[in-house]
Motif scaffolding. Structure first.
Motif, short mmCIF file in Angstrom:
data_model
loop_
_atom_site.label_atom_id
_atom_site.label_comp_id
_atom_site.label_asym_id
_atom_site.label_seq_id
_atom_site.Cartn_x
_atom_site.Cartn_y
_atom_site.Cartn_z
N GLY A 38 -11.22 -31.31 -18.30
CA GLY A 38 -11.05 -29.98 -17.98
C GLY A 38 -12.23 -29.47 -16.91
N THR A 39 -12.78 -30.45 -16.09
CA THR A 39 -13.63 -30.05 -14.99
C THR A 39 -13.07 -30.49 -13.66
OG1 THR A 39 -14.35 -32.46 -15.24
CG2 THR A 39 -15.41 -30.71 -16.57
N ALA A 40 -13.66 -29.64 -12.76
CA ALA A 40 -13.20 -29.77 -11.39
C ALA A 40 -14.52 -29.69 -10.28
CB ALA A 40 -11.88 -28.85 -11.25
N SER A 41 -14.23 -30.03 -9.15
CA SER A 41 -15.22 -29.49 -8.29
C SER A 41 -14.41 -29.06 -6.96
CB SER A 41 -16.07 -30.77 -7.58
OG SER A 41 -16.62 -31.44 -8.62
N MET A 42 -15.17 -28.10 -6.11
CA MET A 42 -14.51 -27.51 -5.05
C MET A 42 -15.38 -27.16 -3.97
SD MET A 42 -12.34 -24.00 -5.56
CE MET A 42 -13.21 -22.72 -4.40
N ILE A 43 -15.15 -27.16 -2.90
CA ILE A 43 -15.77 -26.79 -1.67
C ILE A 43 -15.04 -25.55 -1.02
CG2 ILE A 43 -16.99 -29.04 -1.16
CD1 ILE A 43 -14.89 -29.80 0.91
N ALA A 44 -15.85 -24.76 -0.63
CA ALA A 44 -15.28 -23.52 0.14
C ALA A 44 -16.22 -23.13 1.47
CB ALA A 44 -15.51 -22.54 -0.85
N VAL A 45 -15.46 -22.53 2.22
CA VAL A 45 -15.96 -21.92 3.53
C VAL A 45 -16.08 -20.37 3.21
CG1 VAL A 45 -15.86 -21.66 5.61
CG2 VAL A 45 -15.06 -23.74 4.91
N VAL A 46 -17.14 -19.62 3.11
CA VAL A 46 -17.08 -18.34 2.61
C VAL A 46 -17.71 -17.55 3.85
CG1 VAL A 46 -18.03 -16.50 1.10
CG2 VAL A 46 -17.41 -18.80 0.29
N GLU A 47 -16.95 -16.52 4.12
CA GLU A 47 -17.54 -15.46 5.22
C GLU A 47 -18.11 -14.30 4.37
OE1 GLU A 47 -15.54 -13.84 9.09
OE2 GLU A 47 -15.19 -12.57 7.21
N SER A 48 -19.59 -14.09 4.67
CA SER A 48 -20.07 -13.20 3.86
C SER A 48 -20.57 -11.83 4.86
CB SER A 48 -21.39 -13.61 3.01
OG SER A 48 -20.62 -14.31 2.00
N THR A 49 -20.46 -10.82 4.50
CA THR A 49 -20.94 -9.58 5.32
C THR A 49 -21.95 -8.77 4.68
OG1 THR A 49 -18.98 -9.61 6.38
CG2 THR A 49 -20.62 -7.80 6.64
N VAL A 50 -23.35 -8.90 5.02
CA VAL A 50 -24.40 -8.43 4.23
C VAL A 50 -24.80 -7.09 5.06
CG1 VAL A 50 -26.85 -8.47 3.63
CG2 VAL A 50 -25.33 -10.40 3.72
N THR A 51 -24.91 -5.65 4.65
CA THR A 51 -24.90 -4.76 5.11
C THR A 51 -26.26 -3.99 4.44
OG1 THR A 51 -22.60 -4.12 5.46
CG2 THR A 51 -24.04 -2.41 5.76
N PRO A 52 -27.55 -4.14 5.12
CA PRO A 52 -28.68 -3.53 4.48
C PRO A 52 -28.47 -2.21 4.48
CG PRO A 52 -29.08 -4.94 6.31
CD PRO A 52 -27.59 -4.66 6.51
N ASP A 53 -29.34 -1.39 3.68
CA ASP A 53 -29.13 0.23 3.32
C ASP A 53 -29.00 0.98 4.57
OD1 ASP A 53 -28.99 2.24 1.91
OD2 ASP A 53 -30.95 2.63 1.36
N ASN A 54 -30.10 0.80 5.64
CA ASN A 54 -29.83 1.49 6.72
C ASN A 54 -29.99 0.74 8.15
OD1 ASN A 54 -32.51 1.70 5.51
ND2 ASN A 54 -32.51 3.78 5.75
N GLY A 55 -29.06 -0.44 8.05
CA GLY A 55 -29.42 -1.33 9.22
C GLY A 55 -28.02 -1.77 9.54
N GLN A 56 -28.01 -2.77 10.61
CA GLN A 56 -26.78 -3.56 11.27
C GLN A 56 -26.22 -4.41 10.31
OE1 GLN A 56 -26.55 -2.08 14.38
NE2 GLN A 56 -24.31 -2.91 14.02
N LYS A 57 -25.11 -4.72 9.80
CA LYS A 57 -24.35 -5.57 9.21
C LYS A 57 -24.33 -6.82 9.78
CE LYS A 57 -19.56 -4.53 10.38
NZ LYS A 57 -18.29 -4.56 9.53
#
Lengths: 263, 166
Positions: free
Chosen positions: B117-136
């Motif tokens: 019941g174990t597995a390994s996985m690789i993933a490509v993730v796109e993350s968008t970080v938006t600071p409180d008053n800043g550019q994302k």
């Protein structure tokens, strides 16, 4: 009157003998003999005729047996036909069987379609092929994207052998600029696959997700740069050897993406 | 009429054979160890994608909710780690004042042990970080995660970025 009747029958000339009553009587007695002669000739003919009739006689014997059989059939069929007729119409059994056959046919086709649609993706399930694909794609990426200015030939050879179709064009688009500056800067590019996994394996086609690290060394001043790459690679089974035929790069610049898609 | 009956019998027998053959084929195909292994793989992959998305999505305005979601999609080592320094982590997230949303672009199972019941996985993730008053800022990263099967489905037991030179 028999005498007058016999006269018109051609008889051999009497040889100029005068027509005497006595002679006439002799001739008359000769005539039956002459008539008898053709009758004798006819007799073998009759025998010849008899032979064919004898041959014809055997078929009648066979024919005689056939009607007997047909009669037996009729005799057998009649009670069968009569029996259902007594309780239900004769057509009901074949029609019922045909309905059953049609239902079974439909059911069988349903099962056929279902059993075909069970087809699953063989990634990891077929562990031998999965590791073969994985290993060969890793090797193809590492060999064709690693570059040593001193040994250009081995990189180009690897690319030609391990890439195919669209991937060759994509390779030239991505690697072309590197090759241009490589001789002057004496570049050594080393690509190492950090991790990779087969995400799909079906019908001689595979999709592999490849994470690679790239280290570029400018041997003229020993400057080293590095980068990471994430590729989705498509590979096809080319007679036992899995060759890359398409590459998609995640996080590529818009220029690179345009070049890759232009192929 | 008799010939029709015979033909109908023959037809019925043939179609019975046809239906029986493919009935057995369907049953054996859908109950084979291969197809159940493939189903397990797909299940683990889906759970991994959801788990990674959960872990890489957070909003400093609802940190409690996010942390609870993290706990729900993790097990073992990873869950213990989050649970242990929950408070310091929470403070850190609130202070960062940023909203992160993520999307898995592609992923694949590298290893699967159905019995363990174990597995390994690789993933490509796109993350968008938006600071409180800043550019994302949008970034694409690669992750390696380990999955463990629990009574409640597959859950993340390890998660980490695959950095260069690893």
């Amino acid at each position: 009157m028999p005498p007058s009747r016999r006269r018109p029958i051609p008889t051999p000339p009497s040889g100029g003998r005068p027509k005497v009553a006595g002679l006439h009587r002799r001739a008359a007695s000769d005539e039956p003999a002459e008539v008898a002669a053709p009758e004798v000739v006819q007799e073998p003919e009759a025998e010849e005729l008899k032979a064919p009739t004898a041959v014809e006689w055997t078929p009648p014997a066979a024919k005689k047996a056939a009607p007997k059989k047909a009669a037996a059939d009729e005799a057998a069929a009649e009670p069968v036909a009569d029996e259902p007729a007594a309780s239900r119409p004769a057509w009901i059994l074949p029609v019922a069987l045909l309905v059953v056959a049609a239902l079974l046919g439909g059911l069988g086709t349903f099962f056929l379609v279902k059993s075909r649609s069970v087809a699953y993706d063989a990634a990891l399930v077929d562990s031998a092929t999965t590791s073969a694909v994985n290993g060969q794609v890793r090797e193809a990426v590492e060999k064709s994207f690693s570059y040593n200015f001193a040994d250009v030939e081995s990189t180009e050879k690897a690319a030609r052998e391990l890439l195919t179709g669209k991937a060759l064009c994509q390779y030239n688009a991505v690697f072309g600029p590197v090759k241009e500056v490589a001789p002057q800067q004496k570049l050594v590019v080393t690509v190492r696959v950090v991790s990779s996994a087969v995400s799909s394996l079906k019908d001689g086609r595979a999709t592999v997700l490849v994470f690679a690290d790239q280290v570029t060394t400018r041997t003229t001043d020993n400057q080293t740069g590095g980068g990471t790459a994430m590729l989705r690679v498509s590979a096809i089974d080319d007679g036992g050897r899995w060759k890359i035929d398409n590459m998609e790069m995640f996080g590529a610049t818009s220029d690179q993406t345009r070049q890759l898609q232009g192929c | 009429m008799r010939i029709f009956t015979v033909l109908a019998v023959v037809l019925a027998v043939l179609t019975f054979g046809y239906a029986a053959y493919f009935g057995v084929a369907w049953y054996s195909a859908s109950h084979s160890s291969e197809s159940s292994f493939a189903a397990t793989r797909d299940d683990a992959l889906r759970s991994g994608q959801v788990g990674i998305t959960n872990f890489l999505t957070l909003d400093y305005k609802k940190v409690d909710e996010d942390l609870q979601r993290w706990l729900n999609s993790s097990t073992g080592e990873l869950r213990a780690e989050i649970d242990k320094d929950k408070d310091s982590r929470k403070k850190q997230l609130v202070d960062a004042k940023s909203v992160t949303s993520s999307k898995v672009l592609d992923s694949a199972i590298t290893e699967l042990d159905d019995r363990a019941g174990t597995a390994s996985m690789i993933a490509v993730v796109e993350s968008t970080v938006t600071p409180d008053n800043g550019q994302k800022v949008t970034k694409i990263n690669r992750y390696l995660t380990k999955l463990t099967r629990t009574d409640d489905g597959w859950k993340l037991s390890q998660l980490g970025p695959l950095r260069a030179g690893v």
